[in-house]
Motif scaffolding. Structure first.
Motif, mmCIF file in Angstrom:
data_model
loop_
_atom_site.group_PDB
_atom_site.id
_atom_site.type_symbol
_atom_site.label_atom_id
_atom_site.label_comp_id
_atom_site.label_asym_id
_atom_site.label_seq_id
_atom_site.Cartn_x
_atom_site.Cartn_y
_atom_site.Cartn_z
ATOM 1 N N MET A 1 0.949 -1.099 0.242
ATOM 2 C CA MET A 1 -0.088 0.124 0.020
ATOM 3 C C MET A 1 0.606 0.818 0.137
ATOM 4 S SD MET A 1 -2.664 1.283 2.536
ATOM 5 C CE MET A 1 -3.768 -0.773 1.830
ATOM 6 N N VAL A 2 0.645 2.377 -0.698
ATOM 7 C CA VAL A 2 1.223 3.506 -0.659
ATOM 8 C C VAL A 2 0.763 4.658 0.007
ATOM 9 C CG1 VAL A 2 2.600 5.374 -2.377
ATOM 10 C CG2 VAL A 2 2.409 3.010 -2.822
ATOM 11 N N PHE A 3 0.705 5.619 0.357
ATOM 12 C CA PHE A 3 0.515 6.488 1.233
ATOM 13 C C PHE A 3 1.462 7.508 0.591
ATOM 14 C CE2 PHE A 3 -0.345 3.446 5.063
ATOM 15 C CZ PHE A 3 -1.465 3.641 4.453
ATOM 16 N N LYS A 4 0.071 9.124 -0.035
ATOM 17 C CA LYS A 4 0.530 9.759 -0.693
ATOM 18 C C LYS A 4 0.587 11.015 0.785
ATOM 19 C CE LYS A 4 0.435 8.814 -5.397
ATOM 20 N NZ LYS A 4 -0.703 8.879 -6.495
ATOM 21 N N ILE A 5 1.204 11.922 0.384
ATOM 22 C CA ILE A 5 1.738 12.879 1.569
ATOM 23 C C ILE A 5 2.336 13.977 0.400
ATOM 24 C CG2 ILE A 5 0.818 11.291 3.328
ATOM 25 C CD1 ILE A 5 3.908 11.759 3.811
ATOM 26 N N GLU A 6 1.625 15.667 1.648
ATOM 27 C CA GLU A 6 2.351 16.380 1.147
ATOM 28 C C GLU A 6 3.182 17.487 2.579
ATOM 29 O OE1 GLU A 6 0.894 20.421 -0.325
ATOM 30 O OE2 GLU A 6 0.197 19.007 -0.723
ATOM 31 N N THR A 8 5.566 20.288 3.533
ATOM 32 C CA THR A 8 5.520 21.214 3.851
ATOM 33 C C THR A 8 6.700 21.604 6.078
ATOM 34 O OG1 THR A 8 3.772 22.808 4.599
ATOM 35 C CG2 THR A 8 3.587 22.077 2.988
ATOM 36 N N LYS A 9 7.160 23.337 5.684
ATOM 37 C CA LYS A 9 7.652 22.786 6.899
ATOM 38 C C LYS A 9 7.115 22.923 8.116
ATOM 39 C CE LYS A 9 10.997 26.740 5.743
ATOM 40 N NZ LYS A 9 11.967 28.127 6.257
ATOM 41 N N ASN A 10 6.032 22.888 8.320
ATOM 42 C CA ASN A 10 5.739 22.845 9.312
ATOM 43 C C ASN A 10 4.279 21.854 9.717
ATOM 44 O OD1 ASN A 10 7.863 24.248 11.120
ATOM 45 N ND2 ASN A 10 6.587 26.051 10.238
ATOM 46 N N TYR A 11 4.236 21.492 8.797
ATOM 47 C CA TYR A 11 2.895 20.419 8.734
ATOM 48 C C TYR A 11 2.595 19.937 7.778
ATOM 49 C CZ TYR A 11 0.460 23.646 5.241
ATOM 50 O OH TYR A 11 0.939 24.502 3.782
ATOM 51 N N THR A 12 1.766 19.137 7.620
ATOM 52 C CA THR A 12 2.027 17.037 7.047
ATOM 53 C C THR A 12 0.201 16.892 5.874
ATOM 54 O OG1 THR A 12 4.072 16.413 8.070
ATOM 55 C CG2 THR A 12 2.326 15.415 6.470
ATOM 56 N N ILE A 13 0.188 17.057 4.994
ATOM 57 C CA ILE A 13 -1.183 16.974 4.663
ATOM 58 C C ILE A 13 -0.720 15.757 4.001
ATOM 59 C CG2 ILE A 13 -2.972 17.754 3.147
ATOM 60 C CD1 ILE A 13 -1.045 19.781 2.780
ATOM 61 N N MET A 14 -1.849 14.421 5.189
ATOM 62 C CA MET A 14 -2.333 13.539 4.231
ATOM 63 C C MET A 14 -3.853 13.065 4.505
ATOM 64 S SD MET A 14 -1.411 11.020 8.382
ATOM 65 C CE MET A 14 0.156 12.543 8.470
ATOM 66 N N SER A 15 -3.820 12.366 3.596
ATOM 67 C CA SER A 15 -5.160 10.995 3.399
ATOM 68 C C SER A 15 -5.781 10.927 4.035
ATOM 69 C CB SER A 15 -4.894 9.816 2.696
ATOM 70 O OG SER A 15 -6.339 9.361 2.062
#
Length: 41
Positions: A1-6, A8-15
């Motif tokens: 399974m692959v998780f795509k996340i974004e 940046t400096k101080n936070y993470t966006i994930m599904s």
């Protein structure tokens, strides 16, 4: 399974996919979220 996340400096966006998985405990969800927020190196 692959998780795509974004990341940046101080936070993470994930599904929400792994957070809504009823087969994972709260500890597992927290650990996975933490690990996904770490830098790749």
């Amino acid at each position: 399974m692959v998780f795509k996340i974004e990341k940046t400096k101080n936070y993470t966006i994930m599904s929400n996919y792994h957070l809504r998985d009823i087969n994972l405990s709260l500890k597992a969800k927290g650990l996975l979220s933490f690990m996904l927020s770490l830098p790749e190196d």
